[in-house]
Every structure is written in C-alpha cells, then in structure tokens.
Design an enzyme around this catalytic site. Structure first.
Site, PDB file in Angstrom:
ATOM      1  N   HIS A 156       0.817  -1.218   0.000  1.00  0.00           N
ATOM      2  CA  HIS A 156       0.000   0.000   0.000  1.00  0.00           C
ATOM      3  C   HIS A 156       0.847   1.263   0.000  1.00  0.00           C
ATOM      4  O   HIS A 156       0.359   2.342  -0.301  1.00  0.00           O
ATOM      5  CB  HIS A 156      -0.924   0.009   1.223  1.00  0.00           C
ATOM      6  CG  HIS A 156      -2.031  -0.991   1.099  1.00  0.00           C
ATOM      7  ND1 HIS A 156      -3.302  -0.651   0.723  1.00  0.00           N
ATOM      8  CD2 HIS A 156      -2.035  -2.337   1.253  1.00  0.00           C
ATOM      9  CE1 HIS A 156      -4.065  -1.735   0.676  1.00  0.00           C
ATOM     10  NE2 HIS A 156      -3.312  -2.772   0.999  1.00  0.00           N
ATOM     11  N   ASP A 364       3.586   9.393  -0.819  1.00  0.00           N
ATOM     12  CA  ASP A 364       2.409   8.612  -0.414  1.00  0.00           C
ATOM     13  C   ASP A 364       2.204   7.481  -1.412  1.00  0.00           C
ATOM     14  O   ASP A 364       2.378   7.689  -2.615  1.00  0.00           O
ATOM     15  CB  ASP A 364       1.160   9.513  -0.441  1.00  0.00           C
ATOM     16  CG  ASP A 364       0.243   9.278   0.742  1.00  0.00           C
ATOM     17  OD1 ASP A 364       0.162   8.116   1.184  1.00  0.00           O
ATOM     18  OD2 ASP A 364      -0.382  10.243   1.219  1.00  0.00           O
TER      19      ASP A 364
HETATM   20  C1  GDG Z   1      -2.054   3.905   3.350  1.00  0.00           C
HETATM   21  C2  GDG Z   1      -1.036   4.573   2.414  1.00  0.00           C
HETATM   22  C3  GDG Z   1      -2.749   4.497   0.593  1.00  0.00           C
HETATM   23  C4  GDG Z   1      -8.253  10.614   7.687  1.00  0.00           C
HETATM   24  N1  GDG Z   1      -8.555  11.420   8.729  1.00  0.00           N
HETATM   25  C5  GDG Z   1      -9.726  10.979   9.207  1.00  0.00           C
HETATM   26  C6  GDG Z   1     -10.146   9.885   8.449  1.00  0.00           C
HETATM   27  N2  GDG Z   1      -9.216   9.667   7.528  1.00  0.00           N
HETATM   28  C7  GDG Z   1      -9.323   8.619   6.516  1.00  0.00           C
HETATM   29  C8  GDG Z   1      -9.379   9.186   5.133  1.00  0.00           C
HETATM   30  C9  GDG Z   1      -8.874   8.018   4.297  1.00  0.00           C
HETATM   31  C10 GDG Z   1      -7.894   7.321   5.243  1.00  0.00           C
HETATM   32  O1  GDG Z   1      -8.189   7.775   6.557  1.00  0.00           O
HETATM   33  C11 GDG Z   1      -6.453   7.696   4.944  1.00  0.00           C
HETATM   34  O2  GDG Z   1      -6.061   7.073   3.779  1.00  0.00           O
HETATM   35  P1  GDG Z   1      -4.792   7.564   2.949  1.00  0.00           P
HETATM   36  O3  GDG Z   1      -4.756   6.814   1.682  1.00  0.00           O
HETATM   37  O4  GDG Z   1      -4.884   9.023   2.722  1.00  0.00           O
HETATM   38  O5  GDG Z   1      -3.510   7.325   3.865  1.00  0.00           O
HETATM   39  P2  GDG Z   1      -2.903   6.148   4.835  1.00  0.00           P
HETATM   40  O6  GDG Z   1      -3.716   5.984   6.063  1.00  0.00           O
HETATM   41  O7  GDG Z   1      -1.491   6.545   5.072  1.00  0.00           O
HETATM   42  O8  GDG Z   1      -2.986   4.805   3.967  1.00  0.00           O
HETATM   43  C12 GDG Z   1      -1.760   5.396   1.353  1.00  0.00           C
HETATM   44  C13 GDG Z   1      -3.639   3.733   1.564  1.00  0.00           C
HETATM   45  O9  GDG Z   1      -2.876   3.017   2.525  1.00  0.00           O
HETATM   46  C14 GDG Z   1      -4.527   2.732   0.835  1.00  0.00           C
HETATM   47  O10 GDG Z   1      -3.801   1.856   0.040  1.00  0.00           O
HETATM   48  O11 GDG Z   1      -3.557   5.323  -0.217  1.00  0.00           O
HETATM   49  O12 GDG Z   1      -0.829   5.940   0.448  1.00  0.00           O
HETATM   50  O13 GDG Z   1      -0.133   5.406   3.148  1.00  0.00           O
HETATM   51  O14 GDG Z   1      -9.905   7.130   3.985  1.00  0.00           O
HETATM   52  O15 GDG Z   1     -10.689   9.611   4.851  1.00  0.00           O
HETATM   53  N3  GDG Z   1     -11.302   9.229   8.668  1.00  0.00           N
HETATM   54  C15 GDG Z   1     -12.083   9.667   9.677  1.00  0.00           C
HETATM   55  N4  GDG Z   1     -11.727  10.729  10.478  1.00  0.00           N
HETATM   56  C16 GDG Z   1     -10.563  11.408  10.270  1.00  0.00           C
HETATM   57  O16 GDG Z   1     -10.276  12.368  11.010  1.00  0.00           O
HETATM   58  N5  GDG Z   1     -13.252   9.054   9.923  1.00  0.00           N
END
Ligand code: GDG
Length: 485
Positions: A156, A364
């Site tokens: 990921h 990322d």
């Molecule tokens: C890893 C990889 C890859 C964020 N703040 C809140 C909240 N979130 C949710 C977002 C989103 C998720 O968390 C974060 O996903 P990301 O993809 O941006 O980042 P990582 O957690 O680092 O994920 C990344 C991912 O895996 C999937 O393969 O895209 O590159 O690092 O869904 O909305 N959700 C809530 N409250 C928050 O304050 N409920």
C-alpha cells in the site's frame, strides 16, 4: 471458484454496521463474492501466555480469524521493524530509520506466528492475498509449511528507489521473502519500476518479460494496481448533508470567505509542516486574502508511541500557533488545526464545503483523501484539488493542480490560482477527475488484482526457502542465495 483468504496486519470489524474506508469496503466485497476469510491482529496487546490464541467469527460466507500481539511483538514487530524501519525507508526517509536486530527478529517471528495460525485453516484451492509492509515474510513462512497456494502481495505504501531499499540492513532477506509471492502488486508504475530496477542491480532474477521474472524454479509477476475508493458511496454521503452545506456556503459568501481543507493521519510523510508554511506564504504574499481564506487541517493521531510522530505534532502546534498569532483578529483565524479523528460523514461534509482540497504529502503510496475530496464535490460548484506530485494518486489525477510539496512558493501560488479559478475551468477539471475516480474505483482495484492472481501459475512444490522457519523462531537471518548485495 477459489475461496479468497486476505491477510493483513489489522482486519476491519466485519461485524460492525458500516465499514470505513474504500480499502475495507473493497476487500469485503471481494470476500463476499467468492466467500472467504480475513486474518489479522485484533488490535489487542496481551501478556505472552495468550499470544497464540486465535478467534474465529463467522459473518455469512465470510469469516474472520484474529489474534492478539504480545507487548514484545507490539514493540518490536509493529512499532519497531514495521514502523521504525520499513515505513520511513519506504517513504524515502533513511534519516528516520532506526534499525535494530531485535526488531528484525521479532518481525520474522511474528510473520511465523501469522503463518502458524492461518495455515491449519487453509483449503487446497484458496487464493491468498497478503497486504502491506508488515507481512513481507509471510509467503516464505507459508511455503516452508508446504503451501503451494497462489499467494499475492500488495504494497500500500511506495517502493523506494534501489539505493534506498538496499540501505536497509538485510534487504537481501526481504528480497528473497518477496520472491516467494507469485504476484507482487504496487500502487503505481513508478513503484513497480523501482522494484524492477532494484532486482536488476541486486539479484540473479531473470526478466522474461518487462514485469515477469524467473527465479530459481518460480515465475513471479509484478504489476501495479492503483487502489480506488467507493466514489458513489462517498459522494452520496457528502450529498446527505446538503442543507447544512447550503447554510455554510451562505455564511461564507456573506463574509467573502473560503475554506482550504486537508485531512491526514498525523504522519511525517504527509508534509503537514511544509503545507502550513505554504499557507503562511500565501497570506504573506497575498494580503488581500487575509480575513478571507481559512485553512482547516484535520490531523488524526497516529502511532504516538514513535518519537518521530510526537516531534511532528509539537512542530505543528508551534507553527499553527505562530501563524494564528501573526494574522488572527477577533472574528477570523487563518488556521484551524484539529488534532483528533472526526466521523467520516463529517469529513465528507467538510470536503464538500471547502473550495480547495490541499493534499500535499512528501511521499504517499496512493492517498485516498485526494480521491475522497473529488468524490465529495458538488458538480455544479466543485472545489479544486491541489495535489502533490509525490502522491501515488498524481499518476492518475493529472487534472488536479499538481505541485512540488517541498516548494512553499509553488504551493502558495497554486492556492492563489485555485482561489481565482473561473467556474468553467473548475467544472471541466472536476468532470475529468470524477470520471477517473469513479471508473478506477475500489471494486475495479480488487477485481483486477484478483484476476491477475488467479492467472498466475500455481507454484510447484519445492524445498522451503532457506530464510524461513527455524531461524525465524530461534536465532537470526537465513542465508542469502547470491553474493551480490
Ligand atoms: C495507506 C497509504 C494508501 C483521515 N482522517 C480521518 C479519516 N481519515 C481517513 C481518510 C482516508 C484514510 O483515513 C487515509 O487514507 P490515505 O490513503 O490518505 O492514507 P494512509 O492511512 O497513510 O494509507 C496510502 C492507503 O494506505 C490505501 O492503500 O492510499 O498511500 O499510506 O480514507 O478519509 N477518517 C475519519 N476521520 C478522520 O479524522 N473518519
């Protein structure tokens, strides 16, 4: 049809009413369509004696198999090797790598424990899909138990350039572990290319096609599968709160204000301090926006036991305080910094009523927030996404304003450009971006990955790789097969 077995560090709560996140939704859909099992850590940290107890729960045709970690495992496998060695290096941050032999041993042992627990539950024809950097040695551990299943791996997070990966002590062992999978999937072409270049310079694998290799008696496929979100579900969630949004819009129009939003786990890879500095630069260089532009940063706490995370937290508190101190007046503060997780529905609403989504990670794997921001927009009055060129999502989302997150002047200029962008351009960009995220969604991601995994040749039974088992439970690292480092 073969049953699907998903193995990841953590599992989603299959019993809960709503699953949060495209990832969990995508995986659960895949599990439901073929029947299957999801195995992983249940989030509990216990004393050693209970560490191998596993719990099975059934939800229609899907079951979950979960277990706890001991304090030592949590410290050395999870916080240690996974999050102080692999996370920083895979995000190009060798300066933050803290390698210790006890971390690596524990990492290997915990992967052995995952294999011990899941192996008795496997059926002959199961397809096994292993997720992320916590479980690189898992195929190797399963092969050592005689598993000839089709086993796929999906990373990921980014895969770094060869010189960075090869700076991890015992990278050769990690490489040999990876080569026990039949399909190695990355988020982007760039990650897959980095991995292929590393293999060409550091191993004796033979490329029989650009993304197909032969190693010993095995054929391994490499591919990229950009993860998507359930765009329709997120858009519907954002629309539900329309009344509240209309009110908020009216208030902003009256006050001639607009909001810039970012939401991230509080992580040094997300570029939060650089982003705050860019917003400060924007206010410095465009005084006409003082009193009118508001920047909201939602930073949900994450891995707080790791020092690098505590450091970034205090840096952000100082920065946001300094900017507010300099510019706030009695009825306006430029930065709203929220250091807690907020409900998903609320996040969708905030995205919909923000003119600018400022998503500027330093590195990322993909970045789902960028896709969620697009999904949440009103297509009659869409906001503008400013996106880091170093997010995996930038490979697909070229119609965003693409910026270098290290260049605060460039990001400040992009904020100004977005603030003045004509409606026609906003709509045209949004149409194209929405089409991309609703086509390349979570369902397509899992379907394409699973089709590729189904298509691999089943591994021939073979002697287990030398890097496994006995050593992982007792002493140290298995032998490396070639002399090249
Ligand atoms: C890893 C990889 C890859 C964020 N703040 C809140 C909240 N979130 C949710 C977002 C989103 C998720 O968390 C974060 O996903 P990301 O993809 O941006 O980042 P990582 O957690 O680092 O994920 C990344 C991912 O895996 C999937 O393969 O895209 O590159 O690092 O869904 O909305 N959700 C809530 N409250 C928050 O304050 N409920």
């Amino acid at each position: 049809m073969e049953r699907l077995v998903v193995i990841s560090n953590r599992t989603a709560d299959l019993g809960g009413k709503t699953l949060s996140g495209g990832l969990a939704v995508g995986i659960v859909d895949a599990l439901k369509s073929s029947g299957g099992m999801w195995m992983g850590w249940n989030g509990e940290v216990v004393e050693k004696s209970r560490s191998t107890e596993a719990q099975v729960d059934h939800y229609e045709n899907v079951s979950s198999l979960t277990m706890a970690l001991t304090k030592e495992e949590h410290q050395n496998y999870y916080l240690g090797f996974a999050n102080k060695v692999l996370w920083p290096t895979f995000h190009y941050r060798l300066d933050l790598m803290d390698y210790r032999t006890e971390f690596a041993r524990s990492y290997a042992r915990v992967n052995g424990k995952f294999a011990d627990i899941v192996h008795p539950h496997l059926k002959n024809d199961d397809l096994i899909w292993v997720h992320d950097y916590h479980l690189i040695p898992l195929a190797s551990e399963l092969r050592a138990k005689g598993s000839d299943h089709k086993i796929g791996f999906f990373l990921h997070i980014p895969f770094p350039p060869s010189d960075i990966f090869s700076a991890i002590p015992r990278h050769q062992w990690l490489r040999e572990c990876l080569l026990q999978f039949d399909l190695i999937g990355f988020q982007t072409q760039n990650d897959a290319d980095n991995f292929c270049r590393y293999l060409k310079g550091n191993s004796d694998v033979r490329f029989v096609a650009p993304e197909k290799i032969r190693w010993r008696d095995r054929t391994i496929r490499i591919g990229h599968f950009p993860i998507g979100i359930d765009a329709d579900e997120f858009a519907a969630m954002a629309r539900e709160t329309d009344e509240e949004i209309q009110l908020e819009r009216k208030r902003r129009t009256l006050l001639k204000r607009f909001q810039v939003i970012s939401a991230d786990r509080l992580d040094y890879s997300k570029g939060l301090p650089q982003r705050m500095k860019a917003f400060r630069k924007f206010l410095d260089s465009s005084p006409e926006y003082r009193g009118h532009a508001e920047y909201m940063q939602v930073a949900s706490p994450s891995r707080e036991d790791v020092t690098a995370y505590a450091d970034i937290r205090s840096e952000l508190e100082q920065l946001s305080g300094a900017v507010n101190g300099k510019y706030a007046d009695i009825n306006w503060a430029p930065i709203q910094y929220i250091n807690q997780s907020i409900p998903r529905e609320r996040l969708a609403l905030l995205f919909r009523c923000s003119l600018i989504g400022l998503i500027t990670p330093l590195r990322d794997g993909m970045n789902l927030v960028a896709k969620e921001y697009i999904a949440a927009q009103d297509d009659e009055d869409p906001g503008i996404l400013i996106l880091s060129r170093f997010a995996g999502a930038a490979e697909e989302l070229g119609d965003a304003l693409i910026v270098n997150p290290y260049d605060v002047n460039e990001v400040a200029r992009a904020i100004k450009r977005a603030a003045t962008m004509p409606m026609d351009e906003r709509k045209a960009r949004h149409r194209s971006l929405f089409k991309t995220i609703s086509t390349n969604n979570a369902e397509l991601w899992q379907r394409q990955y699973i089709a590729a995994l189904r298509a691999v040749e089943r591994s021939v039974p073979r002697t287990p790789p030398s890097s496994h088992g006995k050593w992982s439970k007792k002493s140290g690292f298995g032998p490396i097969s070639d002399s090249r480092q």
